[in-house]
Design a protein around this motif. Structure first.
Motif, short mmCIF file in Angstrom:
data_model
loop_
_atom_site.label_atom_id
_atom_site.label_comp_id
_atom_site.label_asym_id
_atom_site.label_seq_id
_atom_site.Cartn_x
_atom_site.Cartn_y
_atom_site.Cartn_z
N HIS A 18 4.14 2.21 -0.95
CA HIS A 18 4.26 3.34 -1.87
C HIS A 18 5.63 3.26 -2.54
O HIS A 18 6.66 3.23 -1.85
CB HIS A 18 4.12 4.66 -1.11
CG HIS A 18 2.72 4.97 -0.71
ND1 HIS A 18 2.17 4.54 0.49
CD2 HIS A 18 1.73 5.66 -1.35
CE1 HIS A 18 0.92 4.95 0.58
NE2 HIS A 18 0.62 5.63 -0.53
N ILE B 58 4.20 5.66 -7.72
CA ILE B 58 4.25 7.12 -7.86
C ILE B 58 5.34 7.43 -8.87
O ILE B 58 6.53 7.19 -8.61
CB ILE B 58 4.56 7.80 -6.51
CG1 ILE B 58 3.51 7.41 -5.47
CG2 ILE B 58 4.61 9.32 -6.69
CD1 ILE B 58 3.86 7.86 -4.05
N HIS C 162 2.06 12.75 -1.27
CA HIS C 162 1.37 11.57 -1.82
C HIS C 162 1.44 10.35 -0.91
O HIS C 162 0.76 9.36 -1.17
CB HIS C 162 1.96 11.22 -3.18
CG HIS C 162 1.63 12.21 -4.27
ND1 HIS C 162 0.34 12.55 -4.61
CD2 HIS C 162 2.45 12.93 -5.09
CE1 HIS C 162 0.35 13.43 -5.59
NE2 HIS C 162 1.61 13.68 -5.91
#
Length: 331
Positions: A149, A175, A210
């Protein structure tokens, strides 16, 4: 004689002027490039205004740290490049003495690579600095892997957009972070898996949400400033990595206290190393061929309009992508 942009004192865009000078010849190990297009970068603005942390050769300083064009003269001892080759400039040793805001510039042959066939000059001028910075920081420095991520601040900027595409190319999860909710749709369209708009969301809470509560594996930050310590709280503890690549906020940045790895990345760390440049070029050019990487261009200015291009950059009017200037070859 050929045109070149110079400035004799630091200040606003009005200090930039276009003059005509003799075209220099390349020395041993050098090539002369007829510039087709160049990018107008934030570093150029900082240098012109006197805010960049580097010496400036005044008077008669030049600007421009990236560009693309055609080799039109080759010095002795140069192998692998010839007159007529289309090239990308990968690094300018000292842009205030031989920058790319010009019809011609002379560079060490080691500071250019051949331009991929089919890549037009305007798109080519938007490629190298943004994409090599994002790749160098994420892959070479932070070791980004599939499934990571990756939290990307200033995501609608050129490095941010490049980072989104590169993360997706690797198989990581980008992200995007933006200050404005109005930019969310464009960032999703650019390839972001999630978008955090800080005018409505807390960046740490949203990042944890997230990432399943564990935090980002990598944070790519182009902002710095007082918010850096808070931003670091969005990283995965112990194994997380924060890489800073810019300083959009010039205020002091307190050092984060989190147990994470922190890197201050400067692109010249890799763009001055031939082996790193070879890897970067191979990755970027393969991504271009596959359609996974696509440099965005916001607006194009002629060389004679360079002061207006800097005013446009300074006003922060860019919607999406790079500001490009064109030389004599495509003007």
């Amino acid at each position: 004689m050929a045109r070149v942009v110079v400035f004799d004192e630091t200040g606003g865009p009005e200090v930039l002027r276009v003059v005509e000078e003799p075209v220099g010849d390349p020395g041993p190990g050098e090539v002369r490039v007829r510039i087709e297009a160049f990018a107008v970068n934030r570093l150029d603005e900082l240098t012109r205004s006197g805010a960049a942390p580097m010496p400036i050769r005044l008077p008669h300083a030049r600007l421009g740290c990236e560009g693309t064009g055609i080799v039109d003269a080759v010095g002795s001892g140069v192998d692998g490049l010839g007159v007529g080759d289309a090239v990308l400039v990968t690094a300018v040793p000292d842009m205030t003495s031989n920058g790319t805001y010009a019809d011609y510039t002379v560079l060490p042959a080691a500071r250019v690579v051949k331009r991929p066939a089919g890549l037009d000059p305007v798109k080519a001028a938007a490629l190298w600095v943004a994409y090599s910075t994002a790749y160098g920081a994420l892959v070479e420095k932070a070791g980004m892997r599939p499934g990571d991520h990756v939290l990307i601040t200033a995501a609608s900027g050129t490095v941010g957009l490049a980072a989104i595409q590169i993360a997706r190319r690797i198989g990581a999860v980008p992200i995007a972070v933006t200050r404005r909710t109005a930019k969310k749709d464009a960032l999703f369209a650019a390839g972001a898996s999630a978008v955090i708009a800080t005018d409505q969301e807390d960046i740490v809470e949203a990042a944890l949400r997230h990432t399943g509560g564990v935090g980002a594996d990598i944070i790519l930050d182009s902002v710095m400033g007082p918010g850096l310590a808070e931003l670091a709280r969005a990283a995965r503890q112990i194994t997380g990595t924060l890489v800073t690549v810019g300083w959009l906020d010039p205020r002091p940045a307190p050092y984060p206290s989190q147990a994470i790895t922190i890197h201050r990345y400067m692109s010249f760390e890799h763009t001055l190393d031939p082996e790193s440049v070879r890897r970067i070029a191979a990755f970027l050019f393969a991504g271009l061929r596959a359609g996974a990487l696509d440099p965005a261009v916001d607006k194009v200015f002629a060389l004679d309009e360079i002061a207006e291009a800097h005013r446009y950059l300074q006003r922060g009017q860019r919607a999406h992508g790079k500001i490009i200037g064109t030389g004599a070859a495509v003007a």
